[in-house]
Design a protein around this motif. Sequence first.
Motif, short mmCIF file in Angstrom:
data_model
loop_
_atom_site.label_atom_id
_atom_site.label_comp_id
_atom_site.label_asym_id
_atom_site.label_seq_id
_atom_site.Cartn_x
_atom_site.Cartn_y
_atom_site.Cartn_z
N ARG A 94 0.81 -1.23 0.00
CA ARG A 94 0.00 0.00 0.00
C ARG A 94 0.84 1.27 0.00
NH1 ARG A 94 -3.37 -0.86 5.34
NH2 ARG A 94 -3.31 -2.97 4.53
N PHE A 95 2.14 1.14 0.33
CA PHE A 95 3.01 2.30 0.31
C PHE A 95 3.79 2.42 -1.00
CE2 PHE A 95 2.55 1.10 4.80
CZ PHE A 95 2.05 2.29 5.31
N GLY A 96 3.55 1.49 -1.92
CA GLY A 96 4.24 1.54 -3.20
C GLY A 96 5.54 0.75 -3.24
N ASN A 97 5.91 0.08 -2.14
CA ASN A 97 7.12 -0.74 -2.13
C ASN A 97 6.89 -2.01 -2.96
OD1 ASN A 97 8.49 0.97 -0.17
ND2 ASN A 97 7.06 0.13 1.33
N GLU A 98 7.88 -2.38 -3.77
CA GLU A 98 7.76 -3.54 -4.63
C GLU A 98 8.56 -4.72 -4.06
OE1 GLU A 98 8.93 -2.38 -8.53
OE2 GLU A 98 7.14 -1.15 -8.88
N TYR A 99 7.99 -5.91 -4.17
CA TYR A 99 8.61 -7.11 -3.66
C TYR A 99 8.53 -8.22 -4.70
CZ TYR A 99 7.82 -4.64 0.74
OH TYR A 99 7.80 -3.69 1.74
N ARG A 100 9.56 -9.07 -4.71
CA ARG A 100 9.58 -10.24 -5.59
C ARG A 100 9.57 -11.47 -4.68
NH1 ARG A 100 13.98 -13.18 -7.65
NH2 ARG A 100 13.56 -14.25 -9.63
N ILE A 101 8.48 -12.22 -4.72
CA ILE A 101 8.32 -13.35 -3.81
C ILE A 101 7.98 -14.61 -4.60
CG2 ILE A 101 7.60 -11.89 -1.89
CD1 ILE A 101 4.74 -12.72 -2.45
N GLY A 102 8.16 -15.76 -3.96
CA GLY A 102 7.87 -17.04 -4.58
C GLY A 102 6.49 -17.56 -4.21
N ARG A 103 5.87 -18.27 -5.14
CA ARG A 103 4.56 -18.87 -4.91
C ARG A 103 4.53 -20.25 -5.56
NH1 ARG A 103 3.74 -15.98 -1.29
NH2 ARG A 103 2.02 -14.51 -0.93
N VAL A 104 3.91 -21.22 -4.85
CA VAL A 104 3.77 -22.57 -5.38
C VAL A 104 2.46 -22.73 -6.12
CG1 VAL A 104 3.58 -25.01 -4.72
CG2 VAL A 104 5.25 -23.54 -3.60
N GLY A 105 1.42 -22.03 -5.67
CA GLY A 105 0.13 -22.11 -6.34
C GLY A 105 -0.82 -23.12 -5.73
N ILE A 106 -0.79 -23.23 -4.39
CA ILE A 106 -1.72 -24.12 -3.70
C ILE A 106 -2.50 -23.32 -2.67
CG2 ILE A 106 -0.33 -26.18 -4.05
CD1 ILE A 106 0.68 -25.93 -1.18
N GLY A 107 -3.73 -23.75 -2.44
CA GLY A 107 -4.56 -23.11 -1.43
C GLY A 107 -4.42 -23.80 -0.10
N SER A 108 -4.70 -23.06 0.95
CA SER A 108 -4.60 -23.60 2.30
C SER A 108 -5.81 -24.44 2.65
CB SER A 108 -4.45 -22.46 3.30
OG SER A 108 -4.58 -22.91 4.63
N PRO A 109 -5.62 -25.49 3.44
CA PRO A 109 -6.78 -26.18 4.01
C PRO A 109 -7.43 -25.28 5.06
CG PRO A 109 -4.77 -27.03 4.97
CD PRO A 109 -4.35 -26.07 3.89
N PRO A 110 -8.54 -25.69 5.66
CA PRO A 110 -9.19 -24.85 6.69
C PRO A 110 -8.20 -24.46 7.79
CG PRO A 110 -10.63 -26.64 6.07
CD PRO A 110 -9.33 -26.90 5.38
N ILE A 111 -8.25 -23.18 8.17
CA ILE A 111 -7.34 -22.65 9.18
C ILE A 111 -7.98 -22.77 10.56
CG2 ILE A 111 -6.16 -20.58 10.01
CD1 ILE A 111 -5.96 -19.65 7.11
N GLU A 112 -7.18 -23.22 11.50
CA GLU A 112 -7.64 -23.37 12.88
C GLU A 112 -7.00 -22.27 13.73
OE1 GLU A 112 -6.98 -26.50 16.60
OE2 GLU A 112 -6.52 -27.11 14.53
N TYR A 113 -7.82 -21.56 14.49
CA TYR A 113 -7.32 -20.52 15.37
C TYR A 113 -7.17 -21.10 16.78
CZ TYR A 113 -8.12 -17.10 11.72
OH TYR A 113 -8.06 -16.40 10.54
N ARG A 114 -5.95 -21.11 17.27
CA ARG A 114 -5.66 -21.75 18.54
C ARG A 114 -5.35 -20.72 19.61
NH1 ARG A 114 -1.45 -26.58 16.71
NH2 ARG A 114 -2.99 -27.92 15.66
N PRO A 115 -6.05 -20.74 20.73
CA PRO A 115 -5.66 -19.87 21.85
C PRO A 115 -4.35 -20.35 22.45
CG PRO A 115 -7.40 -21.36 22.53
CD PRO A 115 -7.23 -21.58 21.05
N VAL A 116 -3.59 -19.43 23.00
CA VAL A 116 -2.29 -19.76 23.58
C VAL A 116 -2.30 -19.33 25.04
CG1 VAL A 116 0.20 -19.39 23.46
CG2 VAL A 116 -1.15 -19.49 21.36
N SER A 117 -2.06 -20.26 25.94
CA SER A 117 -2.04 -19.95 27.35
C SER A 117 -0.81 -19.12 27.70
CB SER A 117 -2.03 -21.23 28.18
OG SER A 117 -0.85 -21.98 27.94
#
Length: 377
Positions: free
Chosen positions: A215-238
């Motif tokens: 959003r600030f206009g900074n450009e990045y070059r990153i790698g991607r495999v092209g797979i979607g995530s399975p359902p995400i589980e949100y875990r509380p941490v004690s």
Amino acid sequence: MIDNPGFLLTILAFMAVIGPLVFVHEMGHYLAGRWFGIGADAFSIGFGREIAGYTDKRGTRWKLGWLPLGGYVRFAGDMNPASQPTAEWLALPAAERERTFQAKPVWQRAIVVAAGPVVNFVVAIVILAGFAHFYGTRYAPPVVGAIVATSPAAKADLQPGDRLIALGGRSMESFADIAQYAMMRPGETIRIDVERAGRPLSTTLTIGTLEQRDRFGNEYRIGRVGIGSPPIEYRPVSLWRAPVEGTIQVFSIVRGSLDAIGQIITGRRSVDELGGPLRIAKVSGEQMSLGWPAFIGLVALVSINLGFINLLPVPMLDGGHLFFYAIEAVRRRPVDQRVQEWAFRGGLAALLALMLFVTLNDLGQFGLWRNLAGLIG
């Protein structure tokens, strides 16, 4: 894209990041020295001419230097960069000499030197532990949820439900591990170990490259495999588990830093990605404009990198001192003073050259050279 933060906010944010982190780093050295009965002549935040300070009852001069890009603790008797005994040190009264850095056994000196980076890691662990406790953690297993058409994953014949055991020989414990590994390696061809319906399979995959702009206009070059995530589980941490989660995240970030250094050395990553104080200042302002959680997260990241960089075995850094102490412990005598002095001179020259290089890199990222070329053209 949103407006970049102003110059004043950028400077204030940079000082709010660097100042406290340098202070706690040097405080680690100072407190470890105090623990072993070493006197301190000076505790400085910043280099160069003193702009403010006072002397405490122990004789330590606490001061601010005009160049706020680091700091130092000068222990009693620390009369040369190699911290080696000199004729001046030998001339000190026995009681005074006992309080000097050189008089302590090598294991105590090593602890004093290592205490600075260790405190930086502890600060990051505390911050990340706090995030884990108050916000919880996201977890998804390293399983393919979906395949993007024509992606590297599709070309490698991966299928939904495949469990990715290892990428490039590195085991994958979560989907986040997959994303982090791929992000750091655009364009690389790697081996993938997969478990499909209980059967092990192996194949190769060339990680895709994605150009992104934040959003600030900074450009990045990153790698991607092209797979979607399975359902995400949100875990509380004690509260008791939070420091463990913070430590795991710190190790993950350090491993990423090691990967990046290895890629730069082998030419797989451009040296243009190396940044210095100017880029840190820019990012500090941007993260502060996004709110305190983003800014505090940046503080944790910079603290990790400050500790990590200082542990590199480069003379003039803490890691360089620890390297010589390790040799001293094995040989049962210090490395020759002249050898250390030349090593520290070389280390200083290398650090100054690196500082100049990353500053020029930062200015290039800000578009200075393109603007100058346009004016000249």
